[in-house]
Design an enzyme around this catalytic site. Structure first.
Site, mmCIF file in Angstrom:
data_model
loop_
_atom_site.group_PDB
_atom_site.id
_atom_site.type_symbol
_atom_site.label_atom_id
_atom_site.label_comp_id
_atom_site.label_asym_id
_atom_site.label_seq_id
_atom_site.Cartn_x
_atom_site.Cartn_y
_atom_site.Cartn_z
ATOM 1 N N ASP A 162 0.817 -1.217 0.000
ATOM 2 C CA ASP A 162 0.000 0.000 0.000
ATOM 3 C C ASP A 162 0.852 1.269 0.000
ATOM 4 O O ASP A 162 0.461 2.282 0.582
ATOM 5 C CB ASP A 162 -0.974 0.032 1.198
ATOM 6 C CG ASP A 162 -1.808 -1.227 1.266
ATOM 7 O OD1 ASP A 162 -2.249 -1.686 0.211
ATOM 8 O OD2 ASP A 162 -1.991 -1.764 2.369
ATOM 9 N N GLY A 180 -4.018 -4.656 -4.502
ATOM 10 C CA GLY A 180 -5.025 -3.702 -4.963
ATOM 11 C C GLY A 180 -4.314 -2.419 -5.320
ATOM 12 O O GLY A 180 -3.914 -1.668 -4.439
ATOM 13 N N HIS A 181 -4.077 -2.212 -6.604
ATOM 14 C CA HIS A 181 -3.367 -1.005 -7.030
ATOM 15 C C HIS A 181 -4.386 0.042 -7.478
ATOM 16 O O HIS A 181 -5.148 -0.187 -8.401
ATOM 17 C CB HIS A 181 -2.393 -1.343 -8.169
ATOM 18 C CG HIS A 181 -1.257 -2.210 -7.714
ATOM 19 N ND1 HIS A 181 -0.472 -2.940 -8.564
ATOM 20 C CD2 HIS A 181 -0.767 -2.447 -6.473
ATOM 21 C CE1 HIS A 181 0.440 -3.593 -7.856
ATOM 22 N NE2 HIS A 181 0.280 -3.308 -6.593
ATOM 23 N N LYS A 212 1.805 2.195 -4.998
ATOM 24 C CA LYS A 212 2.471 1.707 -6.222
ATOM 25 C C LYS A 212 1.645 1.972 -7.464
ATOM 26 O O LYS A 212 2.180 2.332 -8.499
ATOM 27 C CB LYS A 212 2.756 0.202 -6.106
ATOM 28 C CG LYS A 212 3.908 -0.112 -5.174
ATOM 29 C CD LYS A 212 4.232 -1.582 -5.163
ATOM 30 C CE LYS A 212 3.202 -2.401 -4.431
ATOM 31 N NZ LYS A 212 3.144 -2.211 -2.983
ATOM 32 N N GLN A 239 2.400 -6.007 -3.193
ATOM 33 C CA GLN A 239 2.710 -6.076 -1.755
ATOM 34 C C GLN A 239 3.942 -5.214 -1.432
ATOM 35 O O GLN A 239 4.214 -4.271 -2.156
ATOM 36 C CB GLN A 239 2.924 -7.529 -1.282
ATOM 37 C CG GLN A 239 1.632 -8.327 -1.159
ATOM 38 C CD GLN A 239 1.136 -8.854 -2.486
ATOM 39 O OE1 GLN A 239 1.884 -9.427 -3.253
ATOM 40 N NE2 GLN A 239 -0.135 -8.668 -2.764
HETATM 41 P P1 IMP Z 1 -2.126 -12.878 2.003
HETATM 42 O O1 IMP Z 1 -1.172 -12.289 1.018
HETATM 43 O O2 IMP Z 1 -3.553 -12.729 1.605
HETATM 44 O O3 IMP Z 1 -1.767 -14.290 2.362
HETATM 45 O O4 IMP Z 1 -1.998 -12.049 3.376
HETATM 46 C C1 IMP Z 1 -0.815 -12.080 4.177
HETATM 47 C C2 IMP Z 1 -0.544 -10.693 4.769
HETATM 48 O O5 IMP Z 1 -0.166 -9.805 3.725
HETATM 49 C C3 IMP Z 1 -1.748 -10.041 5.450
HETATM 50 O O6 IMP Z 1 -1.281 -9.273 6.539
HETATM 51 C C4 IMP Z 1 -2.306 -9.117 4.383
HETATM 52 O O7 IMP Z 1 -3.036 -8.047 4.929
HETATM 53 C C5 IMP Z 1 -1.025 -8.657 3.716
HETATM 54 N N1 IMP Z 1 -1.206 -8.256 2.315
HETATM 55 C C6 IMP Z 1 -1.339 -9.052 1.233
HETATM 56 N N2 IMP Z 1 -1.457 -8.332 0.117
HETATM 57 C C7 IMP Z 1 -1.371 -7.046 0.472
HETATM 58 C C8 IMP Z 1 -1.377 -5.823 -0.258
HETATM 59 O O8 IMP Z 1 -1.483 -5.779 -1.488
HETATM 60 N N3 IMP Z 1 -1.253 -4.680 0.479
HETATM 61 C C9 IMP Z 1 -1.106 -4.715 1.836
HETATM 62 N N4 IMP Z 1 -1.072 -5.826 2.551
HETATM 63 C C10 IMP Z 1 -1.201 -6.988 1.882
#
Ligand code: IMP
Length: 433
Positions: A14, A41-42, A17, A225
């Site tokens: 977040d 989520g971009h 990007k 991420q």
């Molecule tokens: P997962 O990727 O859904 O397995 O989540 C693992 C961790 O990564 C959690 O704390 C999510 O909130 C975080 N996370 C995954 N994708 C994003 C992203 O695009 N932005 C922020 N946090 C993310």
């Protein structure tokens, strides 16, 4: 000779990007996503229109760019079909300008079910995943029982592989998690419908990538991420399941030596969604002010995929230095500088205190990080509206000093500063600024 540039988030995701990639995408003929999945989520704001992209590279908003979903991405076909439909509805061209690697793994219903039940069964230690099936899909990939798009496109083989997979997972779902088994026929039929819709996009992207390299095209590798969620270097186990930092080459087919430049992206403060250590978190008036200010400036500190409220805090300089080093960043893009206008004094963490000892490196043990107390330096705020700044010289001296402090920590020059959510609210720093 074209340039291959990798853009990577230096915090917990977040970092804004979507917006920086969109700014850069204009200069790139090929844009590739290489890790993660629909957990990303971009967000891109164009005038009054806001686009949130989960799987499709941000370059899709530039009709001349070729967008590739690389082999390192785990693709939920349902989410992709919906995303393509939604983009087309809004007049965005999605045709031969989008390619999905036939080596990308398919997110299946049992991944999503397992993600939710396994995370909630962790109780107080739950990770707070996005529930998009990311971890279980990468687990199947590593266990060599996953299904790739090449197999999804081959109905007989897909059926065979699905039966074998669900044969195992239905037993796990029932016996371990006391959950309903999945109906293989129904999953097969549903997924063959997605396969039909996605067939025009699925291809061997290795020749595509190598033709682009040989043709001297400019290529942008779009990270999702953030580095502190990296499977190896992040705050394990509170991480995502992909290689955020080093995944660009294996996730795209670009040879490692062909990545020319790495741009790291950092917010001027920190946020995190989901559970896990966050030493500089401000679960107080400071955090509320950040959240409120960004809202007043047209942004949101809520997850773009899950809608969850983001945890907010001061900039963590220890983590920034660590992530910038690991990424080998040659330049930094700083986002949401306008939000810090709300503060008279701004704190930046430059070391941690753990059990009476000063720690200047980022620890591997999440429990150590959980009890780390930040040691702060205070900088003067600027307390004026900077959202209209278009050049480095338009920024007040205190804001420039803050950015310079960030570049000292990162060990790389800040080349972009974003001062608001709009496409045009990005300052590009000139070499002599
Ligand atoms: P997962 O990727 O859904 O397995 O989540 C693992 C961790 O990564 C959690 O704390 C999510 O909130 C975080 N996370 C995954 N994708 C994003 C992203 O695009 N932005 C922020 N946090 C993310």
């Amino acid at each position: 000779m074209g340039e291959t540039l990798l853009l990577v988030g230096l915090q917990w995701g977040d970092e804004g990007k979507g917006k920086i990639i969109d700014t850069l995408a204009e200069r790139f003929e090929v844009v590739i996503r290489f890790q993660g999945g629909a957990n990303a989520g971009h967000t891109v704001q164009i005038g009054d229109e806001k686009f949130v992209l989960h799987l499709v590279p941000t370059g899709i908003l530039h009709p001349d760019a070729l967008c590739i979903i690389g082999n390192g991405v785990v693709v939920d076909p349902q989410a992709l079909v919906e995303e393509i439909g939604a983009l087309r509805k809004r007049g965005v061209k999605v045709a031969e300008n989008l390619a999905v690697s036939d080596r990308a793994h398919v997110v299946l219903p049992h991944h999503k079910v397992l993600d939710r039940v396994a995370d909630s069964s962790r109780g107080k230690d739950r990770l707070g995943t996005t529930g998009q099936g990311i971890g279980p899909c990468y687990a199947d990939k590593a266990a060599r029982c996953g299904i790739r798009f090449a197999e999804l496109m081959d109905p007989g083989l897909f059926r065979e592989r699905l039966e074998a997979l669900l044969g195992t997972y239905n037993r796990i779902l029932q016996a371990v998690y006391d959950t309903e088994p999945l109906d293989c026929d129904a999953v097969y039929t549903e997924y063959q419908a997605y396969a039909k819709e996605l067939r025009p996009f699925v291809r061997d992207t290795v020749p595509l990538v190598h033709e682009a390299l040989a043709g001297g095209k400019n290529i942008l590798l779009e990270g999702a991420q953030g580095s502190l969620l990296d499977l190896d270097f992040g705050t394990y186990p509170f991480v995502t399941s992909s290689e955020v930092i080093g995944g660009a080459a294996p996730g795209s087919g670009i040879p490692p030596a062909r990545i020319d430049r790495v741009v790291g992206l950092a917010k001027c403060y920190c946020t995190r969604v989901g559970a896990g250590p966050f030493p500089t978190e401000q679960d107080n008036e400071v955090g509320r002010t950040i959240r409120q200010t960004i809202q007043e400036h047209g942004g949101r500190e809520y997850g773009a995929t899950t809608g969850r409220q983001r945890r907010c805090g001061w900039l963590d300089g220890v983590a920034l230095r660590y992530a910038a080093r690991l990424g080998g960043v040659s330049a930094v893009a700083v986002s949401v500088l306008d939000v810090l206008s709300a503060f008279e004094r701004i704190k930046v963490c430059t070391a941690y205190r753990v059990d009476g000892q000063v720690l200047r490196t980022f620890p591997a043990n999440a429990r150590v990080l959980q009890k780390a107390e930040p040691i702060y330096e205070e900088l003067e705020g600027w307390q004026c509206d900077i959202s209209g700044a278009t050049g480095w010289g338009d920024l007040p001296a205190q804001a420039r000093d803050y950015v310079r402090f960030m570049e000292e920590l990162a060990g790389a020059r800040v080349e972009f500063v974003s001062v608001g959510p709009e496409r045009k609210q990005v300052i590009e720093r000139k070499p002599d600024d």
